[in-house]
Design a protein around this motif. Sequence first.
Motif, mmCIF file in Angstrom:
data_model
loop_
_atom_site.group_PDB
_atom_site.id
_atom_site.type_symbol
_atom_site.label_atom_id
_atom_site.label_comp_id
_atom_site.label_asym_id
_atom_site.label_seq_id
_atom_site.Cartn_x
_atom_site.Cartn_y
_atom_site.Cartn_z
ATOM 1 N N GLY A 290 -7.527 43.228 17.613
ATOM 2 C CA GLY A 290 -8.428 42.841 18.692
ATOM 3 C C GLY A 290 -9.531 43.842 18.975
ATOM 4 O O GLY A 290 -10.599 43.475 19.465
ATOM 5 N N THR A 291 -9.274 45.097 18.665
ATOM 6 C CA THR A 291 -10.289 46.140 18.887
ATOM 7 C C THR A 291 -10.964 46.561 17.580
ATOM 8 O O THR A 291 -11.747 47.509 17.569
ATOM 9 C CB THR A 291 -9.667 47.376 19.569
ATOM 10 O OG1 THR A 291 -8.591 47.877 18.751
ATOM 11 C CG2 THR A 291 -9.156 47.035 20.964
ATOM 12 N N HIS A 292 -10.657 45.859 16.509
ATOM 13 C CA HIS A 292 -11.230 46.132 15.184
ATOM 14 C C HIS A 292 -10.995 47.579 14.761
ATOM 15 O O HIS A 292 -11.881 48.243 14.223
ATOM 16 C CB HIS A 292 -12.720 45.753 15.150
ATOM 17 C CG HIS A 292 -12.940 44.290 15.342
ATOM 18 N ND1 HIS A 292 -12.828 43.389 14.306
ATOM 19 C CD2 HIS A 292 -13.221 43.568 16.445
ATOM 20 C CE1 HIS A 292 -13.052 42.170 14.767
ATOM 21 N NE2 HIS A 292 -13.276 42.243 16.067
ATOM 22 N N THR A 293 -9.779 48.047 15.010
ATOM 23 C CA THR A 293 -9.409 49.413 14.622
ATOM 24 C C THR A 293 -8.193 49.419 13.683
ATOM 25 O O THR A 293 -7.454 50.404 13.631
ATOM 26 C CB THR A 293 -9.092 50.264 15.872
ATOM 27 O OG1 THR A 293 -8.016 49.650 16.602
ATOM 28 C CG2 THR A 293 -10.307 50.428 16.766
ATOM 29 N N PHE B 1 -8.968 48.417 8.117
ATOM 30 C CA PHE B 1 -9.293 47.664 6.904
ATOM 31 C C PHE B 1 -10.666 48.069 6.385
ATOM 32 O O PHE B 1 -11.577 48.371 7.160
ATOM 33 C CB PHE B 1 -9.324 46.155 7.181
ATOM 34 C CG PHE B 1 -7.990 45.552 7.498
ATOM 35 C CD1 PHE B 1 -6.931 45.630 6.602
ATOM 36 C CD2 PHE B 1 -7.784 44.897 8.699
ATOM 37 C CE1 PHE B 1 -5.706 45.064 6.893
ATOM 38 C CE2 PHE B 1 -6.562 44.321 9.001
ATOM 39 C CZ PHE B 1 -5.512 44.413 8.108
ATOM 40 N N GLU B 2 -10.815 48.034 5.074
ATOM 41 C CA GLU B 2 -12.113 48.253 4.450
ATOM 42 C C GLU B 2 -13.073 47.164 4.909
ATOM 43 O O GLU B 2 -12.693 45.997 5.043
ATOM 44 C CB GLU B 2 -11.958 48.200 2.929
ATOM 45 C CG GLU B 2 -13.224 48.462 2.167
ATOM 46 C CD GLU B 2 -12.984 48.489 0.664
ATOM 47 O OE1 GLU B 2 -13.779 49.151 -0.022
ATOM 48 O OE2 GLU B 2 -12.020 47.872 0.176
ATOM 49 N N SER B 3 -14.314 47.530 5.166
ATOM 50 C CA SER B 3 -15.303 46.577 5.654
ATOM 51 C C SER B 3 -15.780 45.674 4.523
ATOM 52 O O SER B 3 -16.119 46.134 3.436
ATOM 53 C CB SER B 3 -16.502 47.322 6.244
ATOM 54 O OG SER B 3 -17.456 46.404 6.702
ATOM 55 N N THR B 4 -15.768 44.374 4.794
ATOM 56 C CA THR B 4 -16.328 43.393 3.864
ATOM 57 C C THR B 4 -17.230 42.477 4.669
ATOM 58 O O THR B 4 -16.903 42.103 5.796
ATOM 59 C CB THR B 4 -15.232 42.568 3.164
ATOM 60 O OG1 THR B 4 -14.445 41.916 4.143
ATOM 61 C CG2 THR B 4 -14.336 43.448 2.302
ATOM 62 N N VAL C 188 -13.535 52.233 14.819
ATOM 63 C CA VAL C 188 -13.875 50.823 14.910
ATOM 64 C C VAL C 188 -14.618 50.400 13.650
ATOM 65 O O VAL C 188 -15.520 51.110 13.196
ATOM 66 C CB VAL C 188 -14.759 50.543 16.148
ATOM 67 C CG1 VAL C 188 -15.244 49.099 16.165
ATOM 68 C CG2 VAL C 188 -14.006 50.880 17.425
ATOM 69 N N GLY C 189 -14.219 49.305 13.082
ATOM 70 C CA GLY C 189 -14.899 48.726 11.925
ATOM 71 C C GLY C 189 -14.707 47.221 11.977
ATOM 72 O O GLY C 189 -13.604 46.729 11.731
ATOM 73 N N ARG D 292 -8.017 53.599 6.322
ATOM 74 C CA ARG D 292 -7.797 54.637 7.330
ATOM 75 C C ARG D 292 -6.631 54.217 8.224
ATOM 76 O O ARG D 292 -6.326 53.032 8.331
ATOM 77 C CB ARG D 292 -9.047 54.892 8.149
ATOM 78 C CG ARG D 292 -9.460 53.786 9.074
ATOM 79 C CD ARG D 292 -10.742 54.081 9.833
ATOM 80 N NE ARG D 292 -11.920 54.101 9.006
ATOM 81 C CZ ARG D 292 -12.618 53.028 8.654
ATOM 82 N NH1 ARG D 292 -12.248 51.832 9.051
ATOM 83 N NH2 ARG D 292 -13.689 53.130 7.906
ATOM 84 N N PRO D 293 -6.008 55.180 8.867
ATOM 85 C CA PRO D 293 -4.914 54.844 9.786
ATOM 86 C C PRO D 293 -5.418 53.977 10.934
ATOM 87 O O PRO D 293 -6.566 54.122 11.372
ATOM 88 C CB PRO D 293 -4.432 56.201 10.306
ATOM 89 C CG PRO D 293 -4.914 57.195 9.303
ATOM 90 C CD PRO D 293 -6.190 56.629 8.742
#
Length: 182
Positions: free
Chosen positions: A45-48, A51-54, A88-89, A82-83
Amino acid sequence: TYTAVMQGVEQGSLDLDTDVNTYLDDSRVTVPNAYDDPVTLRHLGTHTAGFESTLDPVIVSDPDALDSLEALLTSQQPSRIRPPGELVGYSNYGAALAGYIVAEAHDSTFEEYVQAEIFEPLGMTHSTFAQPVPADQRGDLAAPHVRDGDSFLAADDVYLNMRPAGSLSATATDMATFMRAH
């Protein structure tokens, strides 16, 4: 998508701080334990989640090319780089995974759950995650457009495989209803 998640939290069927794999027992989808801390719904929910950004939410031009959400999440899973909780990503994958977890927790599809538990109770009769948009709603929605020099042209329909991450079609009036509910 995250309104549906929070409904599950309020009902006690979901917990923001539980490893998401807990909700994926009967599924081919699993989030690898790449780091000490697990990915949770709070991370999604917080985009943390880490995951690798796509950028591509897997857009197709034929509705018959839409995969099941389970198949898509299995085949398109990005690497965990990343852990969780560090940075944020934005992640379409994370949003789609959250929607899938909602569906799994309620023994439904994501589209059916949102229709029955959010849109219908709010009277949002011109909103849907269904693709293609049902024939009885098409006239009420804006057509997609693409830039053509200094103007815009109506575009052919496109379909998002990661439906919980962006396939919502709605009218401005329905979105105002949704905002008032929040």
